[in-house]
Write a protein that holds these residues in place. Structure first.
Motif, PDB file in Angstrom:
ATOM      1  N   HIS A   4       0.830  -1.199   0.000  1.00  0.00           N
ATOM      2  CA  HIS A   4       0.000   0.000   0.000  1.00  0.00           C
ATOM      3  C   HIS A   4       0.861   1.243   0.000  1.00  0.00           C
ATOM      4  CE1 HIS A   4       0.607  -0.897   4.334  1.00  0.00           C
ATOM      5  NE2 HIS A   4       0.621   0.414   4.489  1.00  0.00           N
ATOM      6  N   VAL A   5       0.275   2.342  -0.459  1.00  0.00           N
ATOM      7  CA  VAL A   5       0.914   3.654  -0.418  1.00  0.00           C
ATOM      8  C   VAL A   5      -0.034   4.569   0.339  1.00  0.00           C
ATOM      9  CG1 VAL A   5       1.725   5.625  -1.767  1.00  0.00           C
ATOM     10  CG2 VAL A   5       2.156   3.296  -2.582  1.00  0.00           C
ATOM     11  N   LYS A   6       0.488   5.303   1.309  1.00  0.00           N
ATOM     12  CA  LYS A   6      -0.325   6.177   2.156  1.00  0.00           C
ATOM     13  C   LYS A   6       0.276   7.568   2.128  1.00  0.00           C
ATOM     14  CE  LYS A   6      -2.164   6.399   6.856  1.00  0.00           C
ATOM     15  NZ  LYS A   6      -2.310   5.655   8.126  1.00  0.00           N
ATOM     16  N   PHE A   7      -0.545   8.569   1.848  1.00  0.00           N
ATOM     17  CA  PHE A   7      -0.033   9.935   1.878  1.00  0.00           C
ATOM     18  C   PHE A   7      -1.072  10.901   2.426  1.00  0.00           C
ATOM     19  CE2 PHE A   7      -1.758   9.414  -2.371  1.00  0.00           C
ATOM     20  CZ  PHE A   7      -2.449  10.602  -2.610  1.00  0.00           C
ATOM     21  N   GLY A   8      -0.555  12.014   2.955  1.00  0.00           N
ATOM     22  CA  GLY A   8      -1.394  13.008   3.589  1.00  0.00           C
ATOM     23  C   GLY A   8      -2.008  13.979   2.607  1.00  0.00           C
ATOM     24  N   VAL A   9      -3.191  14.465   2.969  1.00  0.00           N
ATOM     25  CA  VAL A   9      -3.907  15.453   2.178  1.00  0.00           C
ATOM     26  C   VAL A   9      -4.347  16.587   3.097  1.00  0.00           C
ATOM     27  CG1 VAL A   9      -4.659  13.766   0.447  1.00  0.00           C
ATOM     28  CG2 VAL A   9      -6.099  14.206   2.445  1.00  0.00           C
ATOM     29  N   SER A  10      -4.491  17.775   2.520  1.00  0.00           N
ATOM     30  CA  SER A  10      -4.848  18.936   3.341  1.00  0.00           C
ATOM     31  C   SER A  10      -6.351  19.060   3.567  1.00  0.00           C
ATOM     32  CB  SER A  10      -4.307  20.216   2.705  1.00  0.00           C
ATOM     33  OG  SER A  10      -4.849  20.376   1.407  1.00  0.00           O
ATOM     34  N   ASP A  11      -7.163  18.524   2.675  1.00  0.00           N
ATOM     35  CA  ASP A  11      -8.622  18.564   2.812  1.00  0.00           C
ATOM     36  C   ASP A  11      -9.138  17.146   2.579  1.00  0.00           C
ATOM     37  OD1 ASP A  11     -11.399  18.788   2.469  1.00  0.00           O
ATOM     38  OD2 ASP A  11     -11.225  20.786   1.574  1.00  0.00           O
ATOM     39  N   PHE A  12      -9.311  16.416   3.680  1.00  0.00           N
ATOM     40  CA  PHE A  12      -9.663  15.010   3.610  1.00  0.00           C
ATOM     41  C   PHE A  12     -10.949  14.771   2.816  1.00  0.00           C
ATOM     42  CE2 PHE A  12      -9.496  10.668   4.800  1.00  0.00           C
ATOM     43  CZ  PHE A  12     -10.779  10.269   5.125  1.00  0.00           C
ATOM     44  N   ALA A  17     -13.457  12.516  -1.919  1.00  0.00           N
ATOM     45  CA  ALA A  17     -14.455  12.616  -2.987  1.00  0.00           C
ATOM     46  C   ALA A  17     -13.791  12.575  -4.362  1.00  0.00           C
ATOM     47  CB  ALA A  17     -15.284  13.886  -2.824  1.00  0.00           C
ATOM     48  N   PHE A  18     -12.686  13.296  -4.504  1.00  0.00           N
ATOM     49  CA  PHE A  18     -11.976  13.328  -5.787  1.00  0.00           C
ATOM     50  C   PHE A  18     -11.498  11.939  -6.189  1.00  0.00           C
ATOM     51  CE2 PHE A  18      -9.407  14.619  -9.249  1.00  0.00           C
ATOM     52  CZ  PHE A  18      -8.243  13.869  -9.167  1.00  0.00           C
ATOM     53  N   TYR A  19     -10.764  11.261  -5.284  1.00  0.00           N
ATOM     54  CA  TYR A  19     -10.216   9.951  -5.624  1.00  0.00           C
ATOM     55  C   TYR A  19     -11.318   8.915  -5.836  1.00  0.00           C
ATOM     56  CZ  TYR A  19      -5.403  11.370  -5.139  1.00  0.00           C
ATOM     57  OH  TYR A  19      -4.187  11.973  -5.341  1.00  0.00           O
ATOM     58  N   ALA A  20     -12.396   8.989  -5.058  1.00  0.00           N
ATOM     59  CA  ALA A  20     -13.498   8.047  -5.250  1.00  0.00           C
ATOM     60  C   ALA A  20     -14.088   8.190  -6.652  1.00  0.00           C
ATOM     61  CB  ALA A  20     -14.574   8.271  -4.194  1.00  0.00           C
ATOM     62  N   GLN A  21     -14.266   9.406  -7.076  1.00  0.00           N
ATOM     63  CA  GLN A  21     -14.836   9.638  -8.402  1.00  0.00           C
ATOM     64  C   GLN A  21     -13.828   9.353  -9.509  1.00  0.00           C
ATOM     65  OE1 GLN A  21     -16.775  13.413  -8.876  1.00  0.00           O
ATOM     66  NE2 GLN A  21     -16.892  13.226 -11.092  1.00  0.00           N
ATOM     67  N   GLU A  35     -11.117   7.369  11.156  1.00  0.00           N
ATOM     68  CA  GLU A  35     -11.061   8.812  11.382  1.00  0.00           C
ATOM     69  C   GLU A  35     -10.187   9.445  10.320  1.00  0.00           C
ATOM     70  OE1 GLU A  35     -12.688  10.582  13.780  1.00  0.00           O
ATOM     71  OE2 GLU A  35     -13.702   8.687  14.192  1.00  0.00           O
ATOM     72  N   PRO A  36     -10.420  10.721   9.969  1.00  0.00           N
ATOM     73  CA  PRO A  36      -9.582  11.366   8.947  1.00  0.00           C
ATOM     74  C   PRO A  36      -8.086  11.271   9.234  1.00  0.00           C
ATOM     75  CG  PRO A  36     -11.510  12.694   9.339  1.00  0.00           C
ATOM     76  CD  PRO A  36     -11.535  11.587  10.382  1.00  0.00           C
ATOM     77  N   SER A  37      -7.689  11.281  10.509  1.00  0.00           N
ATOM     78  CA  SER A  37      -6.259  11.169  10.832  1.00  0.00           C
ATOM     79  C   SER A  37      -5.717   9.781  10.512  1.00  0.00           C
ATOM     80  CB  SER A  37      -6.012  11.504  12.300  1.00  0.00           C
ATOM     81  OG  SER A  37      -6.710  10.582  13.129  1.00  0.00           O
ATOM     82  N   TYR A  38      -6.574   8.756  10.474  1.00  0.00           N
ATOM     83  CA  TYR A  38      -6.161   7.419  10.035  1.00  0.00           C
ATOM     84  C   TYR A  38      -6.326   7.314   8.529  1.00  0.00           C
ATOM     85  CZ  TYR A  38      -5.898   2.503   9.043  1.00  0.00           C
ATOM     86  OH  TYR A  38      -5.544   1.299   8.488  1.00  0.00           O
ATOM     87  N   GLY A  39      -7.494   7.696   8.026  1.00  0.00           N
ATOM     88  CA  GLY A  39      -7.690   7.791   6.601  1.00  0.00           C
ATOM     89  C   GLY A  39      -8.723   6.888   5.985  1.00  0.00           C
ATOM     90  N   LEU A  53      -5.392   7.637   1.949  1.00  0.00           N
ATOM     91  CA  LEU A  53      -5.266   9.076   2.150  1.00  0.00           C
ATOM     92  C   LEU A  53      -5.607   9.389   3.601  1.00  0.00           C
ATOM     93  CD1 LEU A  53      -7.451  10.256  -0.877  1.00  0.00           C
ATOM     94  CD2 LEU A  53      -5.016   9.729  -0.878  1.00  0.00           C
ATOM     95  N   PHE A  54      -4.899  10.344   4.201  1.00  0.00           N
ATOM     96  CA  PHE A  54      -5.223  10.745   5.566  1.00  0.00           C
ATOM     97  C   PHE A  54      -5.069  12.248   5.705  1.00  0.00           C
ATOM     98  CE2 PHE A  54      -0.693  10.211   5.632  1.00  0.00           C
ATOM     99  CZ  PHE A  54      -0.207  11.142   6.538  1.00  0.00           C
ATOM    100  N   GLN A  55      -5.798  12.819   6.649  1.00  0.00           N
ATOM    101  CA  GLN A  55      -5.756  14.257   6.916  1.00  0.00           C
ATOM    102  C   GLN A  55      -4.456  14.623   7.615  1.00  0.00           C
ATOM    103  OE1 GLN A  55      -8.325  16.705   6.340  1.00  0.00           O
ATOM    104  NE2 GLN A  55      -6.634  18.065   6.801  1.00  0.00           N
ATOM    105  N   THR A  56      -3.791  15.674   7.145  1.00  0.00           N
ATOM    106  CA  THR A  56      -2.570  16.144   7.790  1.00  0.00           C
ATOM    107  C   THR A  56      -2.409  17.634   7.558  1.00  0.00           C
ATOM    108  OG1 THR A  56      -0.186  15.783   8.043  1.00  0.00           O
ATOM    109  CG2 THR A  56      -1.076  15.666   5.803  1.00  0.00           C
TER     110      THR A  56
END
Length: 125
Positions: A4-12, A17-21, A35-39, A53-56
């Protein structure tokens, strides 16, 4: 190669929504979410690799990259080799049952601060 690859995003919410679509036409969908901090984890059904993706607030956010190990011995060897190559320990080899019963992994911090993992999902001997 990758688990897996995990990276932070500024607006979870917006990123989720973007990646799902954007990834839906590729057969990628939400497989798990915390939780957004987990992703949120995006997967293709019945395949191993995932994108998380996780909130950071970090800018840029450090990456979390996980490599597939076929055996627990490979996880142990990865950890030893990475430390010998100058990485910092970020989690000794061992079971991580909060993920699942057979999740055996080790974590190191690479020279740029990225979290690099080797993980074996097979039951132990």
């Amino acid at each position: 190669m990758f688990d897996h690859v995990k990276f932070g995003v500024s607006d979870f919410a917006a990123s989720k929504a973007f990646y799902a679509q954007a990834l839906a036409p590729l057969g990628v969908a939400v497989g798990a979410e915390g939780e957004p901090s987990y992703g949120v984890e995006f997967v293709v059904k019945d395949e191993v690799p995932s994108l998380i993706l996780f909130q950071t607030r970090e800018k840029p956010a450090h990456l979390h990259i996980a490599f597939i190990a076929r055996t627990r011995a490979q996880v142990d060897a990865f950890h030893r080799a990475a430390l010998a190559a100058g990485a910092r320990d970020n989690g000794a080899p061992g079971l991580r049952p909060k993920y699942h019963a057979n999740y055996y992994a080790a974590f190191v911090i690479d020279p740029d601060g990225h979290n690099v993992e080797a993980v074996c999902h097979a039951p132990g001997a």
